[in-house]
Design a protein around this motif. Sequence first.
Motif, PDB file in Angstrom:
ATOM      1  N   ASP A 293       0.816  -1.210   0.000  1.00 45.44           N
ATOM      2  CA  ASP A 293       0.000   0.000   0.000  1.00 45.44           C
ATOM      3  C   ASP A 293       0.854   1.267   0.000  1.00 45.44           C
ATOM      4  OD1 ASP A 293       0.987  -0.061   2.550  1.00 45.44           O
ATOM      5  OD2 ASP A 293      -0.929   0.274   3.556  1.00 45.44           O
TER       6      ASP A 293
ATOM      7  N   HIS B  64       3.946   1.984   1.982  1.00 48.31           N
ATOM      8  CA  HIS B  64       4.562   2.466   3.217  1.00 48.31           C
ATOM      9  C   HIS B  64       5.861   1.718   3.511  1.00 48.31           C
ATOM     10  CE1 HIS B  64       0.552   4.213   3.948  1.00 48.31           C
ATOM     11  NE2 HIS B  64       1.191   5.070   4.715  1.00 48.31           N
TER      12      HIS B  64
ATOM     13  N   ASN C  35       7.709   5.611  10.158  1.00 43.75           N
ATOM     14  CA  ASN C  35       6.814   5.158   9.099  1.00 43.75           C
ATOM     15  C   ASN C  35       6.838   6.199   7.987  1.00 43.75           C
ATOM     16  OD1 ASN C  35       4.742   4.314   7.437  1.00 43.75           O
ATOM     17  ND2 ASN C  35       3.113   4.753   8.899  1.00 43.75           N
ATOM     18  N   HIS C  36       7.310   5.797   6.803  1.00 44.00           N
ATOM     19  CA  HIS C  36       7.397   6.708   5.661  1.00 44.00           C
ATOM     20  C   HIS C  36       6.337   6.349   4.626  1.00 44.00           C
ATOM     21  CE1 HIS C  36      11.142   8.672   6.809  1.00 44.00           C
ATOM     22  NE2 HIS C  36      11.668   7.489   7.071  1.00 44.00           N
ATOM     23  N   SER C  37       5.755   7.357   3.994  1.00 46.16           N
ATOM     24  CA  SER C  37       4.877   7.143   2.852  1.00 46.16           C
ATOM     25  C   SER C  37       5.711   7.210   1.577  1.00 46.16           C
ATOM     26  CB  SER C  37       3.777   8.210   2.810  1.00 46.16           C
ATOM     27  OG  SER C  37       3.035   8.090   1.610  1.00 46.16           O
TER      28      SER C  37
ATOM     29  N   GLY D  86       4.172   9.787  -1.415  1.00 45.37           N
ATOM     30  CA  GLY D  86       4.184  11.235  -1.289  1.00 45.37           C
ATOM     31  C   GLY D  86       5.366  11.812  -2.033  1.00 45.37           C
TER      32      GLY D  86
END
Length: 410
Positions: free
Chosen positions: A310, A312, A331-333, A336
């Motif tokens: 998804d 992350h 926690n990195h997206s 983005g």
Amino acid sequence: CSSLAIGTTTGYRLFSLSSVEQLDQVHESNEIPDVYIVERLFSSSLVVVVSHAKPQQMNVYHFKKGTEICNYSYSSNILSIRLNRQRLVVCLEESIYIHNIKDMKLLKTIVDMPPNTTGLCALSINHANSYLAYPGSATSGEIALYDGNTLKTACAIPAHDGPLAALAFNSTGSKLASASEKGTVIRVFSIPGGQKLYEFRRGMKRYVNISSLVFSMDSQFLCASSNTETVHIFKLEHLTDSRPEEPPTWSGYMGKMFQAATNYLPAQVSGMMNQDRAFATVRLNISGQRNICALSTIQKLPRLLVTTSDGHLYIYNLDPQDGGECVLIKNHSLLGSGKMEENKENDLRPPLPQSYAATVARQSTVPSTSTMPGYSEDGGALRGEVIPEHEFATGPVCLDDENEFPPVSI
């Protein structure tokens, strides 16, 4: 484990993994949509991409120069691609193509193999030890081991009763881990001999689909993740003989007695008794999603990295002494906006023995008689050896200097 490549509906992205707090985007491309395979050659500018628009075509790019080096088409859909400094391997359902990454020539096509619907295969990242592993049977857990340097079959390893689900080499190519579709037992074998070294039990209550199996770079830990919420990290306890002698304690004495006793038990029983519990675990806040794990050292500390489908990236601290539950620290997206930093990805380097030099080729329909020097594996021109010019792209991409491909030190 120094960079992360992701394919998306709009193209692909490359990230550096040199920092915990900051996720640095190294490159983003939107030229090819629906990318489902993107493989980067360590920290170099070489990246291989396959998209759903043309699933039978492999495109090789030099992303810093923004040029396509070459593209190859195959008879059926490409299921996976693996590469090291010596070989580029393309896996289809019923065949495997082995290319020489130095000039992209096709060296070998493996066709006598059972259907491999998931494209399961593993290639040692150590190019001096370019072993390739893939399923040797569609009904049992046999591993076919192939020597990518000599282009000969090495051996067959009867690893599991059921079909294989995951394969992974350690960084030196001296060990191979495997799991079957049941996902309850993970085994580690010596390479190239195929002797069983370790056996770990992931769980007994339910069958799971192991999606990721990976060693730490020092081969002391093995990580397994599945479609459940739990990630298991196992410790290869007797990996080295350099540890000091344990003090004579009651528990140590009983441990040695137990180990000696297992040598006299039937193989099936002793195998069960030698299975270890997980040294460390992680409980993800998601379940049922495909994920990929890595064990890496970031900012001088051991970390567990988990990337989920998804979009992350979860970073956990791993206690190498006591194990236990790993602590989530970031926690990195991945979907983005990322910060562009060109050279941060070279901070962490896989421990391979020597620097690499390569030129890669473009197939041409109009052969030329002119020639140009070839390149050796150690970065120097081979005196007297010539390679036809038509085998190279216009203005060949030479990855033999520090700006293109930094030398790797142990």
